[in-house]
Design a protein around this motif. Sequence first.
Motif, mmCIF file in Angstrom:
data_model
loop_
_atom_site.group_PDB
_atom_site.id
_atom_site.type_symbol
_atom_site.label_atom_id
_atom_site.label_comp_id
_atom_site.label_asym_id
_atom_site.label_seq_id
_atom_site.Cartn_x
_atom_site.Cartn_y
_atom_site.Cartn_z
ATOM 1 N N MET A 1 -4.244 -17.425 18.348
ATOM 2 C CA MET A 1 -4.726 -16.712 17.163
ATOM 3 C C MET A 1 -5.403 -15.435 17.609
ATOM 4 N N LYS A 2 -4.632 -14.366 17.833
ATOM 5 C CA LYS A 2 -5.294 -13.095 18.089
ATOM 6 C C LYS A 2 -5.871 -12.633 16.777
ATOM 7 N N LEU A 3 -7.158 -12.566 16.731
ATOM 8 C CA LEU A 3 -7.814 -12.250 15.485
ATOM 9 C C LEU A 3 -8.058 -10.761 15.439
ATOM 10 N N PHE A 4 -7.300 -10.166 14.660
ATOM 11 C CA PHE A 4 -7.288 -8.718 14.631
ATOM 12 C C PHE A 4 -7.265 -8.304 13.188
ATOM 13 N N PHE A 5 -7.836 -7.205 12.897
ATOM 14 C CA PHE A 5 -7.876 -6.849 11.504
ATOM 15 C C PHE A 5 -6.863 -5.778 11.204
ATOM 16 N N LEU A 6 -6.169 -5.899 10.033
ATOM 17 C CA LEU A 6 -5.300 -4.854 9.545
ATOM 18 C C LEU A 6 -6.050 -4.030 8.519
ATOM 19 N N ALA A 7 -5.796 -2.738 8.530
ATOM 20 C CA ALA A 7 -6.522 -1.841 7.633
ATOM 21 C C ALA A 7 -6.101 -2.043 6.199
ATOM 22 N N ILE A 8 -7.056 -1.953 5.302
ATOM 23 C CA ILE A 8 -6.766 -1.843 3.887
ATOM 24 C C ILE A 8 -7.066 -0.421 3.479
ATOM 25 N N LEU A 9 -6.302 0.111 2.577
ATOM 26 C CA LEU A 9 -6.506 1.486 2.148
ATOM 27 C C LEU A 9 -7.738 1.573 1.294
ATOM 28 N N ILE A 10 -8.548 2.582 1.553
ATOM 29 C CA ILE A 10 -9.712 2.823 0.719
ATOM 30 C C ILE A 10 -9.326 3.823 -0.349
ATOM 31 N N CYS A 11 -9.323 3.390 -1.593
ATOM 32 C CA CYS A 11 -8.980 4.265 -2.705
ATOM 33 C C CYS A 11 -10.259 4.675 -3.392
ATOM 34 N N LEU A 12 -10.789 5.809 -3.037
ATOM 35 C CA LEU A 12 -12.001 6.284 -3.664
ATOM 36 C C LEU A 12 -11.669 6.837 -5.033
ATOM 37 N N ILE A 13 -12.535 6.583 -5.994
ATOM 38 C CA ILE A 13 -12.336 7.097 -7.339
ATOM 39 C C ILE A 13 -12.332 8.615 -7.283
ATOM 40 N N SER A 14 -11.310 9.210 -7.863
ATOM 41 C CA SER A 14 -11.174 10.662 -7.779
ATOM 42 C C SER A 14 -12.221 11.343 -8.643
ATOM 43 N N ILE A 222 -5.792 -2.725 -1.747
ATOM 44 C CA ILE A 222 -5.196 -3.668 -0.793
ATOM 45 C C ILE A 222 -3.747 -3.260 -0.586
ATOM 46 N N ASN A 223 -3.392 -2.967 0.671
ATOM 47 C CA ASN A 223 -2.033 -2.537 0.972
ATOM 48 C C ASN A 223 -0.996 -3.596 0.617
ATOM 49 N N THR A 224 0.170 -3.135 0.217
ATOM 50 C CA THR A 224 1.318 -4.026 0.080
ATOM 51 C C THR A 224 1.678 -4.522 1.479
ATOM 52 N N PRO A 225 1.724 -5.845 1.702
ATOM 53 C CA PRO A 225 1.891 -6.371 3.062
ATOM 54 C C PRO A 225 3.353 -6.441 3.506
ATOM 55 N N VAL A 226 3.928 -5.273 3.730
ATOM 56 C CA VAL A 226 5.280 -5.197 4.287
ATOM 57 C C VAL A 226 5.242 -4.288 5.502
ATOM 58 N N GLU A 227 6.216 -4.455 6.397
ATOM 59 C CA GLU A 227 6.148 -3.844 7.719
ATOM 60 C C GLU A 227 6.026 -2.330 7.695
ATOM 61 N N ARG A 228 6.771 -1.663 6.840
ATOM 62 C CA ARG A 228 6.764 -0.209 6.865
ATOM 63 C C ARG A 228 6.108 0.391 5.626
ATOM 64 N N ALA A 229 5.185 -0.334 5.033
ATOM 65 C CA ALA A 229 4.499 0.175 3.849
ATOM 66 C C ALA A 229 3.646 1.385 4.219
ATOM 67 N N SER A 231 0.470 3.996 3.844
ATOM 68 C CA SER A 231 -0.945 3.701 3.663
ATOM 69 C C SER A 231 -1.368 3.768 2.201
ATOM 70 N N ASN A 232 -0.607 4.519 1.397
ATOM 71 C CA ASN A 232 -0.939 4.610 -0.031
ATOM 72 C C ASN A 232 -0.091 3.679 -0.892
ATOM 73 N N ASP A 233 0.592 2.737 -0.251
ATOM 74 C CA ASP A 233 1.365 1.728 -0.982
ATOM 75 C C ASP A 233 0.418 0.575 -1.314
ATOM 76 N N ILE A 234 -0.088 0.583 -2.538
ATOM 77 C CA ILE A 234 -1.158 -0.343 -2.924
ATOM 78 C C ILE A 234 -0.614 -1.470 -3.787
ATOM 79 N N PHE A 235 -0.937 -2.691 -3.387
ATOM 80 C CA PHE A 235 -0.525 -3.858 -4.148
ATOM 81 C C PHE A 235 -1.513 -4.169 -5.261
ATOM 82 N N ASP A 236 -2.797 -4.003 -4.984
ATOM 83 C CA ASP A 236 -3.826 -4.312 -5.977
ATOM 84 C C ASP A 236 -5.089 -3.534 -5.629
ATOM 85 N N LYS A 237 -5.985 -3.435 -6.598
ATOM 86 C CA LYS A 237 -7.250 -2.737 -6.399
ATOM 87 C C LYS A 237 -8.418 -3.639 -6.778
#
Length: 342
Positions: A1-14, A222-229, A231-237
């Motif tokens: 279990m390599k415990l490593f974190f994947l980035a989630i996109l930060i969507c700041l309110i414009s 939260i990024n869409t969890p696909v290999e080539r998504a 950084s702005n491919d957002i599944f949910d906020k």
Amino acid sequence: MKLFFLAILICLISCSDSAEQEKHFHPLEGQTMGTSYHIIFEDVKESKISNLQVDSLLEAINQSVSTYIPSSIISRLNEGDTVIVAQENSFETDFFMKNIKIAKKVFDWTNGYFDPTVMPLVNYWGFGYTKRNPVENIDSAHIDSLMSGIGFQKIYPLFSRPIWHLPDETEIDFSAIAKGAAVDEISQFLINKNINNFLVEIGGETYTRGPGRNGEGWVIGINTPVERAASNDIFDKILISEKAIATSGNYRNFYEVNGQKYAHTVNPKTGYFEQRDVISATIVADDCATADALATAMIASGLQFSKDILANLPAEIEGYLLYNNGSDSLLIYQTKGMDQFK
């Protein structure tokens, strides 16, 4: 279990440049821990927080827990050195102990699916500091021998002593908790400077405080969890304030040999990489280190055990899992409390 974190996109309110200037929001960014950091804060008292101050704090953190710095506390322990606590920089040993204590808490909550002693396995599978080549021929006997050093419960009592020394077969990996712990440390630094409206993010692990830019909180994507998504491919906020959020997954940090994919999350109970049904795990908690560690444990343990873990966690911790049932479609499991962040 390599415990490593994947980035989630930060969507700041414009908001408009004039509105941002009126509220005196200041951005800071830089590089650390093999990734980037981003901070944005409302400085109502002109406290003049600088990149230099943040970088200095992060440098001390890395001297505590980075396996890529030979002189760090964790590297020295992994190399078999003895650390006499009274002779060390107190910040570095204190930060190390924060990681140890939170790791033990999450180890217990997850029945060992979060285990920092997984470092030898991480190196064997080619995701660690040794820069080992990707595995082509699996040596099951060697994996069995490495498993003799796995088990955080065996070494945790050692850190109650004034002198630290690991058993010969044991190494520690904080890669699934250290970024979150660093986020917590920087957040506390800002709070101590009387800054109470901010966002701190390192490699996707995030803590927020205050009403954000529009008075309602901070929006995290939260990024869409696909290999080539992208950084702005957002599944949910998710909309949060005075909460931490961390996401983990196996969809980016992996390699492929002869058609077989190997990802960075290794099961500490078997020693092998296992593609579980949980593709992405997001945890919302009061502190980022806890969220970080729990999110990785969900990837290692799979859907059913993750549900059991979430059901028994303290009430202030919520979870959001993206999984599949053998098809290409993504399904969602979330705790009831996640609704408050929508």
